[in-house]
Design a protein around this motif. Structure first.
Motif, PDB file in Angstrom:
ATOM      1  N   ILE A 225       0.848  -1.201   0.000  1.00 20.90           N
ATOM      2  CA  ILE A 225       0.000   0.000   0.000  1.00 20.90           C
ATOM      3  C   ILE A 225       0.879   1.246   0.000  1.00 20.90           C
ATOM      4  O   ILE A 225       2.055   1.199   0.370  1.00 20.90           O
ATOM      5  CB  ILE A 225      -0.955   0.027   1.206  1.00 20.90           C
ATOM      6  CG1 ILE A 225      -0.166  -0.071   2.525  1.00 20.90           C
ATOM      7  CG2 ILE A 225      -1.981  -1.087   1.091  1.00 20.90           C
ATOM      8  CD1 ILE A 225      -1.023   0.077   3.765  1.00 20.90           C
ATOM      9  N   GLN A 226       0.324   2.368  -0.419  1.00 23.04           N
ATOM     10  CA  GLN A 226       1.101   3.596  -0.543  1.00 23.04           C
ATOM     11  C   GLN A 226       1.606   4.080   0.819  1.00 23.04           C
ATOM     12  O   GLN A 226       0.896   4.041   1.823  1.00 23.04           O
ATOM     13  CB  GLN A 226       0.267   4.679  -1.210  1.00 23.04           C
ATOM     14  CG  GLN A 226      -0.013   4.393  -2.687  1.00 23.04           C
ATOM     15  CD  GLN A 226      -0.687   5.556  -3.379  1.00 23.04           C
ATOM     16  OE1 GLN A 226      -1.805   5.930  -3.034  1.00 23.04           O
ATOM     17  NE2 GLN A 226      -0.033   6.123  -4.384  1.00 23.04           N
ATOM     18  N   VAL A 227       2.835   4.562   0.824  1.00 28.47           N
ATOM     19  CA  VAL A 227       3.456   5.046   2.053  1.00 28.47           C
ATOM     20  C   VAL A 227       3.117   6.518   2.288  1.00 28.47           C
ATOM     21  O   VAL A 227       2.851   6.921   3.419  1.00 28.47           O
ATOM     22  CB  VAL A 227       4.985   4.853   2.006  1.00 28.47           C
ATOM     23  CG1 VAL A 227       5.633   5.350   3.302  1.00 28.47           C
ATOM     24  CG2 VAL A 227       5.340   3.385   1.775  1.00 28.47           C
ATOM     25  N   LEU A 228       3.099   7.312   1.253  1.00 25.62           N
ATOM     26  CA  LEU A 228       2.927   8.758   1.411  1.00 25.62           C
ATOM     27  C   LEU A 228       1.516   9.245   1.113  1.00 25.62           C
ATOM     28  O   LEU A 228       0.926   9.952   1.922  1.00 25.62           O
ATOM     29  CB  LEU A 228       3.933   9.502   0.515  1.00 25.62           C
ATOM     30  CG  LEU A 228       5.409   9.249   0.818  1.00 25.62           C
ATOM     31  CD1 LEU A 228       6.288  10.118  -0.076  1.00 25.62           C
ATOM     32  CD2 LEU A 228       5.734   9.494   2.282  1.00 25.62           C
ATOM     33  N   ALA A 229       0.989   8.932  -0.064  1.00 24.25           N
ATOM     34  CA  ALA A 229      -0.327   9.447  -0.454  1.00 24.25           C
ATOM     35  C   ALA A 229      -1.406   8.912   0.490  1.00 24.25           C
ATOM     36  O   ALA A 229      -1.565   7.709   0.627  1.00 24.25           O
ATOM     37  CB  ALA A 229      -0.628   9.037  -1.892  1.00 24.25           C
ATOM     38  N   HIS A 230      -2.141   9.815   1.134  1.00 27.47           N
ATOM     39  CA  HIS A 230      -3.143   9.358   2.099  1.00 27.47           C
ATOM     40  C   HIS A 230      -4.482  10.069   1.988  1.00 27.47           C
ATOM     41  O   HIS A 230      -5.473   9.644   2.586  1.00 27.47           O
ATOM     42  CB  HIS A 230      -2.610   9.541   3.535  1.00 27.47           C
ATOM     43  CG  HIS A 230      -2.376  10.981   3.916  1.00 27.47           C
ATOM     44  ND1 HIS A 230      -3.385  11.803   4.368  1.00 27.47           N
ATOM     45  CD2 HIS A 230      -1.258  11.736   3.903  1.00 27.47           C
ATOM     46  CE1 HIS A 230      -2.892  13.007   4.619  1.00 27.47           C
ATOM     47  NE2 HIS A 230      -1.601  12.990   4.339  1.00 27.47           N
ATOM     48  N   GLU A 231      -4.563  11.134   1.193  1.00 30.20           N
ATOM     49  CA  GLU A 231      -5.786  11.942   1.201  1.00 30.20           C
ATOM     50  C   GLU A 231      -6.959  11.296   0.490  1.00 30.20           C
ATOM     51  O   GLU A 231      -8.105  11.678   0.706  1.00 30.20           O
ATOM     52  CB  GLU A 231      -5.499  13.306   0.573  1.00 30.20           C
ATOM     53  CG  GLU A 231      -4.522  14.135   1.386  1.00 30.20           C
ATOM     54  CD  GLU A 231      -3.425  14.736   0.532  1.00 30.20           C
ATOM     55  OE1 GLU A 231      -3.190  15.945   0.690  1.00 30.20           O
ATOM     56  OE2 GLU A 231      -2.825  14.013  -0.273  1.00 30.20           O
ATOM     57  N   LYS A 232      -6.682  10.303  -0.374  1.00 28.19           N
ATOM     58  CA  LYS A 232      -7.772   9.715  -1.166  1.00 28.19           C
ATOM     59  C   LYS A 232      -8.671   8.783  -0.365  1.00 28.19           C
ATOM     60  O   LYS A 232      -9.704   8.328  -0.854  1.00 28.19           O
ATOM     61  CB  LYS A 232      -7.207   9.004  -2.396  1.00 28.19           C
ATOM     62  CG  LYS A 232      -6.284   7.853  -2.109  1.00 28.19           C
ATOM     63  CD  LYS A 232      -5.776   7.184  -3.388  1.00 28.19           C
ATOM     64  CE  LYS A 232      -4.875   8.062  -4.228  1.00 28.19           C
ATOM     65  NZ  LYS A 232      -3.541   8.289  -3.620  1.00 28.19           N
ATOM     66  N   GLY A 233      -8.298   8.464   0.894  1.00 22.35           N
ATOM     67  CA  GLY A 233      -9.166   7.653   1.753  1.00 22.35           C
ATOM     68  C   GLY A 233      -9.061   6.166   1.532  1.00 22.35           C
ATOM     69  O   GLY A 233      -9.824   5.397   2.110  1.00 22.35           O
ATOM     70  N   MET A 234      -8.126   5.730   0.699  1.00 17.54           N
ATOM     71  CA  MET A 234      -7.915   4.302   0.487  1.00 17.54           C
ATOM     72  C   MET A 234      -6.948   3.785   1.560  1.00 17.54           C
ATOM     73  O   MET A 234      -6.471   4.541   2.403  1.00 17.54           O
ATOM     74  CB  MET A 234      -7.361   4.065  -0.919  1.00 17.54           C
ATOM     75  CG  MET A 234      -8.277   4.579  -2.021  1.00 17.54           C
ATOM     76  SD  MET A 234      -7.565   4.502  -3.676  1.00 17.54           S
ATOM     77  CE  MET A 234      -7.710   2.747  -4.024  1.00 17.54           C
ATOM     78  N   GLU A 235      -6.664   2.488   1.531  1.00 15.63           N
ATOM     79  CA  GLU A 235      -5.719   1.941   2.497  1.00 15.63           C
ATOM     80  C   GLU A 235      -4.327   2.499   2.203  1.00 15.63           C
ATOM     81  O   GLU A 235      -3.879   2.509   1.059  1.00 15.63           O
ATOM     82  CB  GLU A 235      -5.691   0.419   2.414  1.00 15.63           C
ATOM     83  CG  GLU A 235      -6.980  -0.236   2.877  1.00 15.63           C
ATOM     84  CD  GLU A 235      -6.887  -1.737   2.811  1.00 15.63           C
ATOM     85  OE1 GLU A 235      -6.818  -2.384   3.860  1.00 15.63           O
ATOM     86  OE2 GLU A 235      -6.881  -2.268   1.687  1.00 15.63           O
ATOM     87  N   ASN A 236      -3.655   2.958   3.244  1.00 13.63           N
ATOM     88  CA  ASN A 236      -2.316   3.525   3.103  1.00 13.63           C
ATOM     89  C   ASN A 236      -1.702   3.709   4.481  1.00 13.63           C
ATOM     90  O   ASN A 236      -2.382   3.566   5.508  1.00 13.63           O
ATOM     91  CB  ASN A 236      -2.378   4.858   2.342  1.00 13.63           C
ATOM     92  CG  ASN A 236      -3.306   5.847   3.010  1.00 13.63           C
ATOM     93  OD1 ASN A 236      -2.977   6.406   4.051  1.00 13.63           O
ATOM     94  ND2 ASN A 236      -4.503   6.057   2.432  1.00 13.63           N
ATOM     95  N   TRP A 237      -0.416   4.040   4.505  1.00 14.32           N
ATOM     96  CA  TRP A 237       0.276   4.232   5.787  1.00 14.32           C
ATOM     97  C   TRP A 237      -0.275   5.422   6.559  1.00 14.32           C
ATOM     98  O   TRP A 237      -0.161   5.475   7.784  1.00 14.32           O
ATOM     99  CB  TRP A 237       1.768   4.425   5.544  1.00 14.32           C
ATOM    100  CG  TRP A 237       2.525   3.155   5.279  1.00 14.32           C
ATOM    101  CD1 TRP A 237       2.393   2.333   4.201  1.00 14.32           C
ATOM    102  CD2 TRP A 237       3.530   2.571   6.108  1.00 14.32           C
ATOM    103  NE1 TRP A 237       3.255   1.265   4.296  1.00 14.32           N
ATOM    104  CE2 TRP A 237       3.977   1.391   5.457  1.00 14.32           C
ATOM    105  CE3 TRP A 237       4.110   2.931   7.317  1.00 14.32           C
ATOM    106  CZ2 TRP A 237       4.962   0.567   6.000  1.00 14.32           C
ATOM    107  CZ3 TRP A 237       5.106   2.123   7.855  1.00 14.32           C
ATOM    108  CH2 TRP A 237       5.514   0.949   7.206  1.00 14.32           C
ATOM    109  N   GLY A 238      -0.876   6.383   5.858  1.00 14.44           N
ATOM    110  CA  GLY A 238      -1.431   7.546   6.535  1.00 14.44           C
ATOM    111  C   GLY A 238      -2.625   7.225   7.416  1.00 14.44           C
ATOM    112  O   GLY A 238      -3.008   8.038   8.260  1.00 14.44           O
ATOM    113  N   ASN A 239      -3.212   6.033   7.261  1.00 14.30           N
ATOM    114  CA  ASN A 239      -4.311   5.622   8.142  1.00 14.30           C
ATOM    115  C   ASN A 239      -3.809   5.311   9.551  1.00 14.30           C
ATOM    116  O   ASN A 239      -4.584   5.302  10.500  1.00 14.30           O
ATOM    117  CB  ASN A 239      -5.011   4.380   7.579  1.00 14.30           C
ATOM    118  CG  ASN A 239      -5.713   4.662   6.270  1.00 14.30           C
ATOM    119  OD1 ASN A 239      -6.264   5.742   6.081  1.00 14.30           O
ATOM    120  ND2 ASN A 239      -5.691   3.706   5.359  1.00 14.30           N
TER     121      ASN A 239
END
Length: 351
Positions: A225-239
């Motif tokens: 899953i993406q490490v940086l991009a988090h604004e789109k609301g999908m699974e990512n490290w920003g969660n």
């Protein structure tokens, strides 16, 4: 499948000053210059042209970042058959004959959409995964929970370490968004403020801490899953923002220069960049090999460098050891480079 790795034992409890004693899980003395990678590959869609596109570039290794199949089942017999469909595909067989294939998983090949540690068949699914990718009996991945692993190629001065993470086996449940989707988002998740929740789990974090002590001239972190991009609301490290911060803190602790991430999952390609505690951290996303989403590619990403690419694609990393430079690219299904970003080793340093 080409078998080019010897297994190295990991020494534990060592400080950063003892780097040379810490080993990757697998090692190959061959110096590599080209690494291809991809994700989101549905075998039932037919033989993807991406295999031929990848082989045009003659990579020294190919990295599968997850959703390598679409298993999505708790029936292990059915899951095995779906893996076999990938194994039977002409493109995959040709890829394996020409280059080593290294893999981690994401939710769909793990066994359940958006799944984490609550998936009841995770132990059985891991064994099927390891059998398919022909991990030897004495592989470290046979002896621990999760499919994370480290690989080094090369010799001192030209050593590339690849850290393939497991973002599924230990992951806690994520908080979901409620109500209408915000503009520029896809949905479904939001960041948690519960710092007890984990993405990698403590055992994997300890392993990663050790692995960042391995002597390497370039380090690639493979995340499904993406490490940086988090604004789109999908699974990512920003969660799980405290987990991403922990990653950046480890990079700083070990002065892990010349390190960047690659990722998949989102069904389009893009390059992201941020300042990670004084370090310019890049994440090159490639997805998917058989299908892509133009709508998702339009979602917000304030970390994006350049444009997104919402058509079948794979990633390509080219290392020029003499020039001390790296070229990050995305290729289309004809093998053409559609996104390109050159980097000097000197650019990937702490301030």
């Amino acid at each position: 499948m080409k078998k080019l790795f010897s297994i190295a034992t990991i020494s534990t409890g060592l400080c950063a000053a003892a780097q040379s004693q810490v080993k990757s899980d697998f090692h190959q003395a061959k110096i590599i210059k080209k690494i291809a990678f991809g994700s989101c590959n549905e075998p039932k869609k037919g033989n993807s042209p991406m295999y031929e596109a990848i082989l045009k570039h003659k990579p020294d290794a190919f990295l599968f970042l997850g959703d390598n199949i679409y298993g999505d089942t708790a029936d292990m017999e059915l899951l095995s058959k779906k893996w076999q469909k990938l194994g039977d595909s002409e493109g995959y067989q040709k890829l394996c004959k020409n280059t080593p294939v290294i893999a981690t998983w994401d939710d769909h090949d793990y066994g359940i959409n958006d799944g984490g540690k609550s998936y009841k068949m995770r132990e059985e699914s891991q064994q099927i995964f390891l059998d398919f990718f022909k991990d030897p009996a004495d592989s470290p991945r046979r002896k621990r929970a999760g499919v994370y692993a480290s690989y080094t190629f090369g010799t001192p001065g030209k050593t590339c370490q690849i850290l393939m993470l497991d973002t599924r086996y230990f992951r806690d449940e994520l908080p979901r968004t409620k109500g209408p989707k915000a503009k520029g988002t896809v949905g479904w998740y939001k960041p948690t403020d519960d710092t007890s929740k984990t993405l990698l789990g403590e055992a994997q974090w300890r392993w990663l801490d050790e692995q960042l002590q391995v002597a390497a001239d370039i380090r690639i972190i493979g995340s499904s899953i993406q490490v940086l991009a988090h604004e789109k609301g999908m699974e990512n490290w920003g969660n799980v923002p405290h987990e991403r911060k922990r990653l950046f803190e480890l990079l700083k602790k070990h002065k892990a220069v010349h390190t960047f991430a690659i990722s998949g999952d989102v069904h389009f390609a893009e390059l992201s960049k941020t300042d990670a505690l004084g370090y310019p951290f890049y994440d090159l996303t490639s997805s998917g090999m058989t299908h892509a989403s133009k709508g998702w590619a339009n979602a917000k990403n304030s970390f994006r460098v350049g444009k997104s690419f919402p058509v079948q694609n794979s990633g390509l990393i080219e290392i020029d050891w003499d020039d001390k430079s790296i070229a990050l690219s995305i290729i289309n299904n004809a093998g053409e480079k559609v996104l390109q970003h050159p980097l000097k080793f000197s650019e990937l340093e702490f301030k």
